[in-house]
Design an enzyme around this catalytic site. Structure first.
Site, PDB file in Angstrom:
ATOM      1  N   TYR A 169       0.871  -1.177  -0.011  1.00  0.00           N
ATOM      2  CA  TYR A 169      -0.083  -0.251  -0.006  1.00  0.00           C
ATOM      3  C   TYR A 169       0.818   1.219   0.328  1.00  0.00           C
ATOM      4  O   TYR A 169       0.712   2.207   0.137  1.00  0.00           O
ATOM      5  CB  TYR A 169      -0.970   0.135   0.746  1.00  0.00           C
ATOM      6  CG  TYR A 169      -2.050  -0.571   1.194  1.00  0.00           C
ATOM      7  CD1 TYR A 169      -2.431  -1.972   1.193  1.00  0.00           C
ATOM      8  CD2 TYR A 169      -3.773  -0.142   1.134  1.00  0.00           C
ATOM      9  CE1 TYR A 169      -3.280  -2.620   0.398  1.00  0.00           C
ATOM     10  CE2 TYR A 169      -4.464  -0.284   0.907  1.00  0.00           C
ATOM     11  CZ  TYR A 169      -4.547  -2.493   0.751  1.00  0.00           C
ATOM     12  OH  TYR A 169      -5.429  -2.890   0.479  1.00  0.00           O
ATOM     13  N   ASP A 213      -2.747 -17.651   5.297  1.00  0.00           N
ATOM     14  CA  ASP A 213      -3.725 -18.862   4.683  1.00  0.00           C
ATOM     15  C   ASP A 213      -4.251 -19.244   5.403  1.00  0.00           C
ATOM     16  O   ASP A 213      -5.429 -20.176   5.473  1.00  0.00           O
ATOM     17  CB  ASP A 213      -3.002 -19.395   3.600  1.00  0.00           C
ATOM     18  CG  ASP A 213      -1.332 -19.996   3.666  1.00  0.00           C
ATOM     19  OD1 ASP A 213      -0.732 -19.363   4.374  1.00  0.00           O
ATOM     20  OD2 ASP A 213      -1.108 -20.953   3.012  1.00  0.00           O
ATOM     21  N   LYS A 266       2.899 -13.941   5.841  1.00  0.00           N
ATOM     22  CA  LYS A 266       2.894 -15.109   4.911  1.00  0.00           C
ATOM     23  C   LYS A 266       4.388 -15.044   4.539  1.00  0.00           C
ATOM     24  O   LYS A 266       5.155 -15.381   3.830  1.00  0.00           O
ATOM     25  CB  LYS A 266       2.634 -14.683   3.746  1.00  0.00           C
ATOM     26  CG  LYS A 266       2.027 -15.443   2.399  1.00  0.00           C
ATOM     27  CD  LYS A 266       1.218 -16.764   2.746  1.00  0.00           C
ATOM     28  CE  LYS A 266       1.472 -17.405   1.344  1.00  0.00           C
ATOM     29  NZ  LYS A 266       1.033 -18.836   1.692  1.00  0.00           N
ATOM     30  N   ASP A 301      -6.297  -6.176   4.676  1.00  0.00           N
ATOM     31  CA  ASP A 301      -7.102  -5.631   4.386  1.00  0.00           C
ATOM     32  C   ASP A 301      -8.022  -7.135   4.192  1.00  0.00           C
ATOM     33  O   ASP A 301      -9.116  -6.913   4.046  1.00  0.00           O
ATOM     34  CB  ASP A 301      -6.443  -5.403   3.165  1.00  0.00           C
ATOM     35  CG  ASP A 301      -7.207  -4.553   2.125  1.00  0.00           C
ATOM     36  OD1 ASP A 301      -8.595  -3.796   2.643  1.00  0.00           O
ATOM     37  OD2 ASP A 301      -7.248  -5.115   0.636  1.00  0.00           O
TER      38      ASP A 301
END
Ligand code: NAD
Length: 388
Positions: free
Chosen positions: A136, A254, A203, A278
């Site tokens: 972002y 995930d 992640k 987000d």
């Protein structure tokens, strides 16, 4: 805190002005109900978005940013993101101008609200999403431009990369400072509100020096700054933290998406980088009834902007169909932030009673056969009457 603090409000675009009035009515009623006239908000309007653009030529006039900076607190409706040219996003511009580095979204279920899952009541989490970094930050170059080619050539020639020349390229910066201050805020919140755990979501198995580093820096903050008050999963045999302490653990993003569906009751406060935050915020909101009931706060060290998490909903604007619940709940967060927990609780309970008796705006009524459908204004009035 003053008994009459100034609060800036930005009605915003689309359904923004429609939900702002009813939300203010409900918020004021809760304050009156809690303090009987000894405390009161002084609302001051500021412009942003299309209304600001048509009156001043700028979608985010400096006076608006100054007004929020001076008051320290604002309640904001949604703003249209200009497509092409100019600012990438007004929301991002506002967050950057005021250094609102944490996006905080509590997600809980209200009895009676239609939900796509069987046990929505098992979910009660607070998301702390980093707001200023990661993809972002806005560093990206369009495929085929000299800038993109320059970056690609640098990376291929000097850094051993093998990036195809016809790629668009983006940069994902994540800093020690940005990550640690976010996790610090999440830990402080968890301790102040008696929450059981803070889960670092990342992640890091794939992106080791950004996402993986976020995880490491998160544990570092806990160990160095909250040593007495935190424990890690490795330190407690059966996963429970001793009373007065917060369990700090981590999950890969995930897997976390599975967890919030399969075992939501195991999670409490989540700390995430920008993009992961987000995605998961909207997925969590959907589990408990959708964006119309999802509140949000953008927090910095000096300013706090409370906002509806939904957009301008141009498809329903101007028709009395919008749900002001998100902005009402953001108002409750704002009252808590102002140090008025009685009013905050009163407002949230008033909303819960209205929803519990199956009085809904059209978005929720559509999925709840037999429910009473209220217009946006009538819904706000009903919550206000309950909160008074
Ligand atoms: P949206 O949130 O405006 O709408 C998505 C869907 O949800 C629509 O069907 C809409 O009718 C429904 N919806 C949203 N809020 C609702 C409410 N309060 N009550 C009932 N139904 C509601 O998302 P979008 O269509 O992707 O975006 C529209 C515009 O809003 C875009 O310009 C986007 O950039 C902007 N936006 C702004 C913000 C913000 O200001 N914080 C956030 C998201 C999107």
């Amino acid at each position: 805190m003053s008994a009459a603090p100034e609060v800036v409000f930005l009605p915003g675009d689309g359904i923004g002005p429609e939900v702002m009035g009813p939300a203010q009515e409900a918020i004021d009623a809760a304050v009156r109900g809690a303090y009987g006239g000894t405390r009161q908000l002084r609302w001051r309007e500021a412009l942003a978005g299309q209304a600001a653009f048509s009156r001043t030529g700028s979608p985010l006039p400096p006076e608006t940013v100054d007004a929020i900076r001076a008051a320290g607190v604002a309640l904001k409706g949604p703003l249209t993101t200009p497509v092409g040219g100019g600012l990438r996003s007004l929301n991002v511009a506002l967050r950057q101008a005021l250094d609102l580095y944490a996006c905080v979204r509590p997600v809980r279920y209200f009895e009676g609200v239609p939900s796509p899952v069987r046990h929505p009541e098992r979910l009660n989490v607070v998301v702390f999403r980093e707001n200023t970094e990661d993809v972002y930050a806005g560093y990206e170059w369009r495929e085929g431009t000299p800038e993109a080619l320059r970056v690609i050539h640098f990376l291929n020639r000097e850094m051993g990369a093998a990036i195809a020349e016809d790629s668009g390229v983006g940069i994902k910066p994540m800093s020690v400072t940005g990550s640690k201050r976010l996790v610090r805020l999440a830990l402080r919140y968890a301790l102040a509100h008696g929450r059981r755990s803070v889960t670092l979501v990342h992640k890091g198995n794939i992106m080791k020096f950004t996402e993986g580093a976020f995880r490491e820096w998160g544990y570092e903050v806990a160990a160095r700054e909250f040593a007495e008050k935190t424990v890690t999963e490795a330190e407690v045999a059966n996963g429970g933290a001793p009373p007065g302490t917060v369990l700090v653990n981590d999950r890969i993003a995930d897997a976390m998406f599975q967890e919030i569906l399969l075992r939501p009751e195991r999670y409490d406060v989540l700390a995430l980088s920008n993009l992961n935050g987000d995605y998961i915020s909207d997925a969590l909101a959907a589990q408990v009834g959708g964006l119309g009931l999802a509140p949000g706060a953008n927090l910095g060290d000096r300013c706090a902007v409370f906002e509806a998490t939904h957009g301008t909903a141009p498809d329903i604007a101007g028709r009395g169909l919008a749900n002001p619940g998100s902005l009402i709940l953001s108002g409750a967060l704002m009252l808590g932030h102002l140090g008025w927990p009685e009013a905050a609780q009163r407002l949230e309970e008033a909303l819960a009673r209205v929803l519990g008796t199956r009085r809904f705006t059209a978005d929720l009524a559509a999925a709840a056969p037999g429910a009473e459908t209220l217009t946006t204004a009538a819904f706000g009035r009903t919550v206000a009457a309950e909160a008074a």
